[in-house]
Design an enzyme around this catalytic site. Structure first.
Site, PDB file in Angstrom:
ATOM      1  N   GLY A  64      -5.488   2.429  12.304  1.00 53.65           N
ATOM      2  CA  GLY A  64      -5.788   1.127  12.286  1.00 53.65           C
ATOM      3  C   GLY A  64      -4.733   0.152  13.092  1.00 53.65           C
ATOM      4  O   GLY A  64      -3.929   0.852  13.997  1.00 53.65           O
ATOM      5  N   SER A  65      -4.700  -0.940  12.843  1.00 55.94           N
ATOM      6  CA  SER A  65      -3.961  -1.922  13.622  1.00 55.94           C
ATOM      7  C   SER A  65      -2.471  -2.039  12.938  1.00 55.94           C
ATOM      8  O   SER A  65      -2.093  -1.364  11.966  1.00 55.94           O
ATOM      9  CB  SER A  65      -4.455  -3.196  13.763  1.00 55.94           C
ATOM     10  N   SER A  66      -1.735  -2.856  13.586  1.00 52.92           N
ATOM     11  CA  SER A  66      -0.320  -3.325  12.994  1.00 52.92           C
ATOM     12  C   SER A  66      -0.294  -3.978  11.600  1.00 52.92           C
ATOM     13  O   SER A  66       0.604  -3.960  10.871  1.00 52.92           O
ATOM     14  CB  SER A  66       0.158  -4.201  13.998  1.00 52.92           C
ATOM     15  N   GLY A  67      -1.726  -4.321  11.199  1.00 53.29           N
ATOM     16  CA  GLY A  67      -1.893  -4.665   9.684  1.00 53.29           C
ATOM     17  C   GLY A  67      -1.313  -3.764   8.786  1.00 53.29           C
ATOM     18  O   GLY A  67      -1.147  -4.101   7.519  1.00 53.29           O
ATOM     19  N   TRP A  68      -1.189  -2.525   9.027  1.00 49.01           N
ATOM     20  CA  TRP A  68      -0.865  -1.505   8.224  1.00 49.01           C
ATOM     21  C   TRP A  68       0.335  -1.693   7.499  1.00 49.01           C
ATOM     22  O   TRP A  68       0.681  -1.745   6.378  1.00 49.01           O
ATOM     23  CB  TRP A  68      -0.737  -0.225   8.994  1.00 49.01           C
TER      24      TRP A  68
END
Length: 138
Positions: A64-68
């Site tokens: 996924g994205s940097s939201g991890w």
């Protein structure tokens, strides 16, 4: 008692121990976990409905994205973060996630932890020395 020792490389230092929660599926932070409870909520994830709170999370890596990193940071603030993280693939998102989680984290193992550790095993992580001691469940 059946014990296994793995050696790896420290990502975040520290000592922790706990029950292993193992998955062969990568974990998505944004939309994949409920950071308030540490529960995997991703629809088709093999651990859907299970919480990593206080456990030694053993997984291949992040997706996924940097939201991890943001989601795992919120999990730490909510008291729902894993006790430690063991993973195979180092990426910038998982490195930042491990740092903001403040949980001992190890990667780059001499043997694949996904082949040797099972959910329910007791795992002691000494990230400062890059060692992981596994006591197999009965």
């Amino acid at each position: 008692m059946n014990r296994i020792v793995l050696r790896g490389r420290k990502v975040v230092g520290g000592l922790a121990e706990g029950e292993a929660l193992v998955t062969r599926d990568r974990i998505s932070g944004w939309g994949g976990i409920d950071p308030r409870t540490g529960t995997i909520i991703e629809t088709r994830h093999e651990l859907r409905g299970q919480s990593f709170k206080g456990k030694v999370l053993v997984f291949p890596g992040a997706k996924g994205s940097s939201g991890w990193s943001g989601q795992f940071h919120i999990a730490r603030l909510a008291g729902a973060a894993p006790a430690a993280m063991l993973f195979n693939e180092m990426t910038t998102k998982i490195a930042l996630g491990a740092v903001v989680t403040h949980a001992p984290a190890v990667t780059d193992f001499d043997r694949d932890p996904l082949e040797l550790i099972e959910t329910g095993d007791w795992v002691k992580v000494d990230a400062d020395n890059g060692t992981v001691e596994v006591t197999k469940k009965s």
